[in-house]
Motif scaffolding. Structure first.
Motif, PDB file in Angstrom:
ATOM      1  N   MET A   1       0.845  -1.196   0.000  1.00 24.61           N
ATOM      2  CA  MET A   1       0.000   0.000   0.000  1.00 24.61           C
ATOM      3  C   MET A   1       0.890   1.259   0.000  1.00 24.61           C
ATOM      4  SD  MET A   1      -2.809   1.170   2.842  1.00 24.61           S
ATOM      5  CE  MET A   1      -3.364  -0.508   3.079  1.00 24.61           C
ATOM      6  N   ASN A   2       0.550   2.248  -0.839  1.00 22.06           N
ATOM      7  CA  ASN A   2       1.409   3.431  -0.852  1.00 22.06           C
ATOM      8  C   ASN A   2       1.115   4.341   0.350  1.00 22.06           C
ATOM      9  OD1 ASN A   2      -0.617   5.333  -1.412  1.00 22.06           O
ATOM     10  ND2 ASN A   2      -0.479   4.900  -3.608  1.00 22.06           N
ATOM     11  N   THR A   3       2.077   5.263   0.592  1.00 21.22           N
ATOM     12  CA  THR A   3       1.999   6.114   1.781  1.00 21.22           C
ATOM     13  C   THR A   3       0.738   6.970   1.793  1.00 21.22           C
ATOM     14  OG1 THR A   3       4.397   6.176   1.831  1.00 21.22           O
ATOM     15  CG2 THR A   3       3.277   7.872   3.069  1.00 21.22           C
ATOM     16  N   PHE A   4       0.373   7.520   0.637  1.00 18.73           N
ATOM     17  CA  PHE A   4      -0.810   8.384   0.577  1.00 18.73           C
ATOM     18  C   PHE A   4      -2.048   7.640   1.064  1.00 18.73           C
ATOM     19  CE2 PHE A   4       1.972  10.517  -2.424  1.00 18.73           C
ATOM     20  CZ  PHE A   4       1.757  11.859  -2.143  1.00 18.73           C
ATOM     21  N   ARG A   5      -2.202   6.408   0.535  1.00 23.55           N
ATOM     22  CA  ARG A   5      -3.386   5.620   0.888  1.00 23.55           C
ATOM     23  C   ARG A   5      -3.343   5.225   2.358  1.00 23.55           C
ATOM     24  NH1 ARG A   5      -7.586   2.616  -0.041  1.00 23.55           N
ATOM     25  NH2 ARG A   5      -7.544   0.366   0.266  1.00 23.55           N
TER      26      ARG A   5
ATOM     27  N   GLY B   1      -2.970  14.741  11.096  1.00 24.63           N
ATOM     28  CA  GLY B   1      -1.726  15.365  10.678  1.00 24.63           C
ATOM     29  C   GLY B   1      -1.904  15.967   9.293  1.00 24.63           C
ATOM     30  N   PHE B   2      -0.955  16.825   8.915  1.00 26.60           N
ATOM     31  CA  PHE B   2      -1.076  17.543   7.642  1.00 26.60           C
ATOM     32  C   PHE B   2       0.312  17.798   7.073  1.00 26.60           C
ATOM     33  CE2 PHE B   2      -0.815  21.990   5.948  1.00 26.60           C
ATOM     34  CZ  PHE B   2      -1.433  21.759   4.733  1.00 26.60           C
ATOM     35  N   GLY B   3       0.480  17.590   5.783  1.00 26.31           N
ATOM     36  CA  GLY B   3       1.752  17.959   5.180  1.00 26.31           C
ATOM     37  C   GLY B   3       2.213  17.017   4.099  1.00 26.31           C
ATOM     38  N   ASP B   4       3.527  16.950   3.950  1.00 26.20           N
ATOM     39  CA  ASP B   4       4.185  16.240   2.859  1.00 26.20           C
ATOM     40  C   ASP B   4       4.513  14.803   3.292  1.00 26.20           C
ATOM     41  OD1 ASP B   4       5.871  15.333   0.879  1.00 26.20           O
ATOM     42  OD2 ASP B   4       7.307  16.994   1.009  1.00 26.20           O
TER      43      ASP B   4
ATOM     44  N   ALA C   1       1.852   5.785  14.720  1.00 32.46           N
ATOM     45  CA  ALA C   1       1.403   5.285  13.411  1.00 32.46           C
ATOM     46  C   ALA C   1       1.876   6.215  12.297  1.00 32.46           C
ATOM     47  CB  ALA C   1      -0.123   5.162  13.405  1.00 32.46           C
ATOM     48  N   GLU C   2       1.818   7.509  12.544  1.00 36.92           N
ATOM     49  CA  GLU C   2       2.292   8.462  11.518  1.00 36.92           C
ATOM     50  C   GLU C   2       3.787   8.299  11.271  1.00 36.92           C
ATOM     51  OE1 GLU C   2      -0.788  12.219  11.901  1.00 36.92           O
ATOM     52  OE2 GLU C   2       0.757  11.948  13.411  1.00 36.92           O
ATOM     53  N   LEU C   3       4.539   8.178  12.361  1.00 35.39           N
ATOM     54  CA  LEU C   3       5.996   8.018  12.189  1.00 35.39           C
ATOM     55  C   LEU C   3       6.309   6.775  11.355  1.00 35.39           C
ATOM     56  CD1 LEU C   3       7.793   8.929  15.525  1.00 35.39           C
ATOM     57  CD2 LEU C   3       8.228   9.861  13.241  1.00 35.39           C
TER      58      LEU C   3
END
Ligand code: SF4
Length: 227
Positions: free
Chosen positions: A1-5, A50-53, A142-144
């Motif tokens: 699964m890609n990061t965006f998804r 969270g928000f960003g790149d 989870a974000e990290l």
């Protein structure tokens, strides 16, 4: 699964979370009653993500959304004085495409930077209870895990510093002795470098405890360390 998804799925879990009854009641009450200046607006009234790149090498971690800031606009550090101060600095440092953060569709984009918070629901008096912090910190972990390029973690305030250390502990990156928070403090924990920075709260920025130059210096150091 890609990061965006994967991030999208995580963010759906965050937005639908109701694990802390006190904070659920508060965020919804604030959204119902509103501040008179924002009476015509529909408040978000839910947890903020969270928000960003997704390719960010720098992660910025705050405390929690403000009752009439993130809890109103639905985006972290958006629509309040703390956000004005932070995003102006991120723009000066080349991490943001614009210096303002007003609402979710204002065109703001971050490059090489991702922003999140230890606690995702606005707490009364900006003070989450320890069990509420502990309920919410797994979202930072989870974000990290989903942001593989992060090398530098800028902790805005001692609450975030402590929260990030707890998260890293839970991920197996313990650090003894425990590094102490301070403005400009630096600590290497596992694969990350933590940078301490006073929180851009009105209390700190109005009194000069945190100046633009001080925040710029931290972001400049983050840029040096991330490469
Ligand atoms: S603070 Fe975090 S864990 Fe608690 S209800 Fe909000 S999103 Fe869920």
């Amino acid at each position: 699964m890609n990061t965006f998804r994967a991030l999208r799925i995580l963010n759906e879990q965050v937005v639908n979370c109701g694990r802390c009854p006190r904070l659920v009641a508060w965020r919804e009450e604030v959204a119902r009653v509103k501040r008179s200046a924002f009476r015509a607006e529909d408040y978000w009234g839910k947890p903020i993500t969270g928000f960003g790149d997704p390719k960010a090498r720098v992660l910025i971690v705050g405390l929690a959304p403000a009752a009439h800031g993130g809890n109103r606009t639905g985006r972290v550090f958006t629509g309040d004085r703390s956000g004005d101060f932070l995003y102006a600095a991120l723009h000066r440092a080349g991490f943001a495409n614009q210096p303002t953060s007003v609402h979710k569709r204002d065109g703001l984009r971050l490059t090489d930077c991702y922003i999140t918070a230890c606690v995702r629901c606005a707490p009364p008096a900006n003070k989450p209870a320890p069990e509420e912090r502990d309920n919410c910190l797994p979202f930072v972990a989870a974000e990290l895990r989903l942001l593989p390029n992060v090398r530098v973690i800028v902790c805005l305030g001692s609450f975030a510093w402590d929260g990030v250390l707890r998260v890293l502990d839970s991920m197996g990156f313990a650090h003894r002795p425990r590094p102490r928070f301070g403005h400009g403090a630096e600590a290497t924990v596992g694969p990350y470098v933590l940078l301490g920075c006073y929180h851009p709260s009105q209390q700190n920025t109005f009194t000069g405890r945190l100046t633009e130059a001080m925040l710029d210096a931290v972001l400049s150091r983050a840029r040096e360390l991330m490469s």
